[in-house]
Design an enzyme around this catalytic site. Sequence first.
Site, PDB file in Angstrom:
ATOM      1  N   ARG A   1       0.837  -1.202   0.000  1.00 58.93           N
ATOM      2  CA  ARG A   1       0.000   0.000   0.000  1.00 58.93           C
ATOM      3  C   ARG A   1       0.870   1.250   0.000  1.00 58.93           C
ATOM      4  O   ARG A   1       1.775   1.374   0.816  1.00 58.93           O
ATOM      5  CB  ARG A   1      -0.893   0.014   1.248  1.00 58.93           C
ATOM      6  CG  ARG A   1      -1.803  -1.202   1.288  1.00 58.93           C
ATOM      7  CD  ARG A   1      -2.708  -1.189   2.482  1.00 58.93           C
ATOM      8  NE  ARG A   1      -3.538  -2.388   2.453  1.00 58.93           N
ATOM      9  CZ  ARG A   1      -4.463  -2.683   3.348  1.00 58.93           C
ATOM     10  NH1 ARG A   1      -4.686  -1.850   4.355  1.00 58.93           N
ATOM     11  NH2 ARG A   1      -5.167  -3.783   3.249  1.00 58.93           N
ATOM     12  N   ARG A  17       2.720   1.410  10.527  1.00 61.04           N
ATOM     13  CA  ARG A  17       2.165   1.707   9.204  1.00 61.04           C
ATOM     14  C   ARG A  17       3.247   1.477   8.168  1.00 61.04           C
ATOM     15  O   ARG A  17       4.201   2.221   8.082  1.00 61.04           O
ATOM     16  CB  ARG A  17       1.685   3.155   9.174  1.00 61.04           C
ATOM     17  CG  ARG A  17       0.964   3.540   7.908  1.00 61.04           C
ATOM     18  CD  ARG A  17       0.456   4.968   7.973  1.00 61.04           C
ATOM     19  NE  ARG A  17      -0.906   5.038   7.511  1.00 61.04           N
ATOM     20  CZ  ARG A  17      -1.970   5.020   8.293  1.00 61.04           C
ATOM     21  NH1 ARG A  17      -1.845   4.964   9.590  1.00 61.04           N
ATOM     22  NH2 ARG A  17      -3.172   5.062   7.763  1.00 61.04           N
ATOM     23  N   GLU A  61      -5.599  -1.161  15.066  1.00 58.57           N
ATOM     24  CA  GLU A  61      -6.456  -1.974  14.202  1.00 58.57           C
ATOM     25  C   GLU A  61      -5.639  -3.123  13.610  1.00 58.57           C
ATOM     26  O   GLU A  61      -4.640  -2.898  12.929  1.00 58.57           O
ATOM     27  CB  GLU A  61      -7.024  -1.094  13.088  1.00 58.57           C
ATOM     28  CG  GLU A  61      -7.937  -1.845  12.144  1.00 58.57           C
ATOM     29  CD  GLU A  61      -8.248  -1.034  10.896  1.00 58.57           C
ATOM     30  OE1 GLU A  61      -8.239   0.212  10.983  1.00 58.57           O
ATOM     31  OE2 GLU A  61      -8.481  -1.656   9.846  1.00 58.57           O
ATOM     32  N   SER A 120     -10.106  -6.006   9.987  1.00 61.29           N
ATOM     33  CA  SER A 120     -11.291  -5.280   9.583  1.00 61.29           C
ATOM     34  C   SER A 120     -12.179  -6.320   8.926  1.00 61.29           C
ATOM     35  O   SER A 120     -11.835  -6.861   7.887  1.00 61.29           O
ATOM     36  CB  SER A 120     -10.878  -4.195   8.583  1.00 61.29           C
ATOM     37  OG  SER A 120     -11.796  -3.149   8.569  1.00 61.29           O
ATOM     38  N   ARG A 158       1.190  -5.204  13.340  1.00 66.16           N
ATOM     39  CA  ARG A 158       0.627  -4.675  14.577  1.00 66.16           C
ATOM     40  C   ARG A 158       0.400  -5.788  15.591  1.00 66.16           C
ATOM     41  O   ARG A 158       0.456  -5.555  16.801  1.00 66.16           O
ATOM     42  CB  ARG A 158      -0.668  -3.930  14.282  1.00 66.16           C
ATOM     43  CG  ARG A 158      -0.407  -2.656  13.464  1.00 66.16           C
ATOM     44  CD  ARG A 158      -1.680  -1.962  13.087  1.00 66.16           C
ATOM     45  NE  ARG A 158      -1.419  -0.841  12.183  1.00 66.16           N
ATOM     46  CZ  ARG A 158      -2.365  -0.150  11.557  1.00 66.16           C
ATOM     47  NH1 ARG A 158      -3.646  -0.473  11.749  1.00 66.16           N
ATOM     48  NH2 ARG A 158      -2.046   0.838  10.755  1.00 66.16           N
TER      49      ARG A 158
END
Length: 424
Positions: free
Chosen positions: A263, A278, A350, A353, A392
């Site tokens: 990403r 990130r 997070e 999802s 994470r």
Amino acid sequence: MHDLKLLRERPDALAAGMARRGKGDVHAPALARAAALEAERRRLIVAADERKAARNAVTAEVAALKKARQDAEAPMARSRALGEEIAALEAELAALEAALGDLLLGLPNLVVDEVPAGDETANAVVKSWGTPRPADEAHPHWVIAETLGLLDLPRGAKVAGSGFVAFRGVGARLVRGLMQFMLDLHTREHGYEEVWVPFVVNRQAMIGTGQLPKFEDDMYAVPGEGLFLAPTAEVPVTNLHRDELIDAGDLPRALCAYTPCFRREAGAAGKDTRGLLRLHQFDKVELVRYETPETARAALEALTRHAETVLERLELPYRRVLLAAGDTGFASAMTWDLEVWSPGTNKWLEVSSCSWYTDFQARRMNLRYRPAPGEKPRFVHTLNGSGLAFPRTIAALLEHHRQPDGRVRVPDALRSYLGADHLG
RNA sequence: GGAGCGGUGGCCGAGAGGCUGAAGGCACCGGUUUGCUAAACCGGCAUACGGUGGUAACGCUGUAUCGCGGGUUCGAAUCCCGCCCGCUCCGCCA
């Protein structure tokens, strides 16, 4: 992608649904324009179809005359003239449908009723598990990881740039162990079929799951190939059955896959950039389900439980958050985020999802099933969720299981994969 | 990268300018026969987008669809061109 019939018959419902996402009427102009194009589209179809029907009749005349060895010049001329009119109408129609398609592909899914309206401030914690370790900002995961030699941030950046990391030694083994642990759990205990898929995908696949056309700036493209690095396994896995008609007996289907994810995070510079929070490339095990509309809601709960089980086995406190309409992803109708507690950064991170896309992706992919023999095909409902994203998870693992002596306790579920009960 | 062959309905597979939305088979659905099952026989069985009737299930009707996109022609699954995908062989390569 929405049903054109909905646009035509219930434009108000579509507009109201979009408005629940809390960004005012940002989609109102596109909706109005789409409705106008749709009306014009029908007018053109009627006009073109009339002429085609006429041409087909004339053509039959020609055939009959030719068979009787008579002169057919007059009907042939009429057919030629009709052909020119048809070509003009079809050119107009093609341009219009392209414009309409662009508009429709840019409209987000409608959320289901149980999703609260509003922006992220309306997100609701619906469940918590475990006891969060008190904040310990002296020991963020990047400090623990570098101290123990698990992570080499400078050298990752050296070969690819910031946002790319290298794991080393036991750190690398931890990544591999997590991959095996998660895949084993989901295939052996949760009934998923393991798949291994391409890590690059074509444009059509990206449109199918909804990343394109809207989010192209966030994707890595392979120049000259028309390909993209997959931003999530959702794209290659969900698209596996694109353009298929599935037997009802083959539903539900549950697939899981490990993939790296790429990403660009184009708009996120400077945010949460420390350590593993990130990254431009990270690893993930993804869960994907194909369901009927009847079973989809329950399947979302089941899939989310499967992801939660990973956190529970890793003995990491987490909470489940129901995203409000405005925070729900473009293609999703309902999303639960799973957030793991990170004592080192004093934040909930997070790590998964879990989303239900209703028939939004299936329409884009033309993925249908036949409910019963003789019945008309319907669109499948698709779902997916991370189970889990690695970086994470690793961050929380290091911070949460850090002991006073500086070593990190390995949770039972992971020991056989690491061959050790402590890191360091 | 080069050469050859191929891509037709849920599946298999014929068709090689008009009579083909597409033979035949399998699967599936309904029926007949049948102690039950099986078999046999009869019938049905694509999708999308429009128009129209109906509250609706659905009916009637038009158009399109034989990998995709162009072209030739009064008319294309069928002929021509480009592209994509698959298989076989050659080259290169982990």
